[in-house]
Design an enzyme around this catalytic site. Structure first.
Site, PDB file in Angstrom:
ATOM      1  CG  HIS A  34      -1.563   1.366   1.433  1.00 62.10           C
ATOM      2  ND1 HIS A  34      -2.694   1.719   0.729  1.00 62.10           N
ATOM      3  CD2 HIS A  34      -1.238   2.437   2.202  1.00 62.10           C
ATOM      4  CE1 HIS A  34      -3.044   2.958   1.077  1.00 62.10           C
ATOM      5  NE2 HIS A  34      -2.184   3.416   1.961  1.00 62.10           N
ATOM      6  CB  CYS A 123      -3.486   2.598  -2.671  1.00 66.27           C
ATOM      7  SG  CYS A 123      -2.561   1.061  -2.412  1.00 66.27           S
TER       8      CYS A 123
END
Length: 169
Positions: A34, A123
């Site tokens: 992430h 993301c």
């Protein structure tokens, strides 16, 4: 005045992917990444569906809260804790007001919460697009291409099939 732009990198698996990916997938992966982009004292990131809530403590929404998947918080204060790595992406001379306008536009178009896709629009895709806008530099390929690396394995294809071809989680 030039602003530093950083990529905050988090391993969602906390090292588990590194330990089991070779035996499970047949390919060695270093993490389940992430990312968020840090500029002007804020960490910007993208998510959608069950993975993100407008009510998380310390997290603010860019644009319309009913639509936007872009969020920001103080750097390193997401629910993921401290980043595993902080990577310098470069510098930008783009004024904060122009950056705010850019993010507002993205939040109502390309990066609405309902456009999130674990494998194809996540993301890391946001961080890559935002980094390119700010600095002209991409984030590392191994991060952006991680979903495809998984999908290129027999188990990855099974996971996708089990999800019914839908990955908007």
């Amino acid at each position: 005045m030039a602003q530093q732009v950083q990529l905050y990198i988090y391993d969602l698996s906390k090292g588990m992917v590194r330990a089991i990916s070779q035996s499970l997938l047949g390919v060695q992966l270093d993490g389940l990444w992430h990312t968020g982009v840090v500029i002007f004292g804020r960490e910007y990131f993208f998510g959608g569906g069950a993975s993100i809530s407008a009510t998380m403590d310390g997290v603010s929404v860019v644009g319309n809260p009913a639509l936007s998947g872009i969020r920001w918080c103080a750097p390193g204060t997401t629910i993921l804790g401290q980043p595993q790595q902080m990577l310098a992406l470069g510098e930008t001379e783009i004024p904060e007001s122009v950056v705010a306008d850019f993010l507002s536009e993205l939040s109502s178009s390309t990066f609405r919460a309902d456009t999130y896709s674990l494998f194809e629009h996540n993301c890391n895709h946001f961080s890559n697009e935002f980094s390119q806008f700010l600095t002209g530099n991409s984030i590392p390929d191994n991060i952006v291409n991680l979903p495809q690396a998984v999908l290129n394995t027999p188990i990855g294809n099974m996971i996708r099939a089990m999800m019914g071809g839908s990955d908007g989680i």
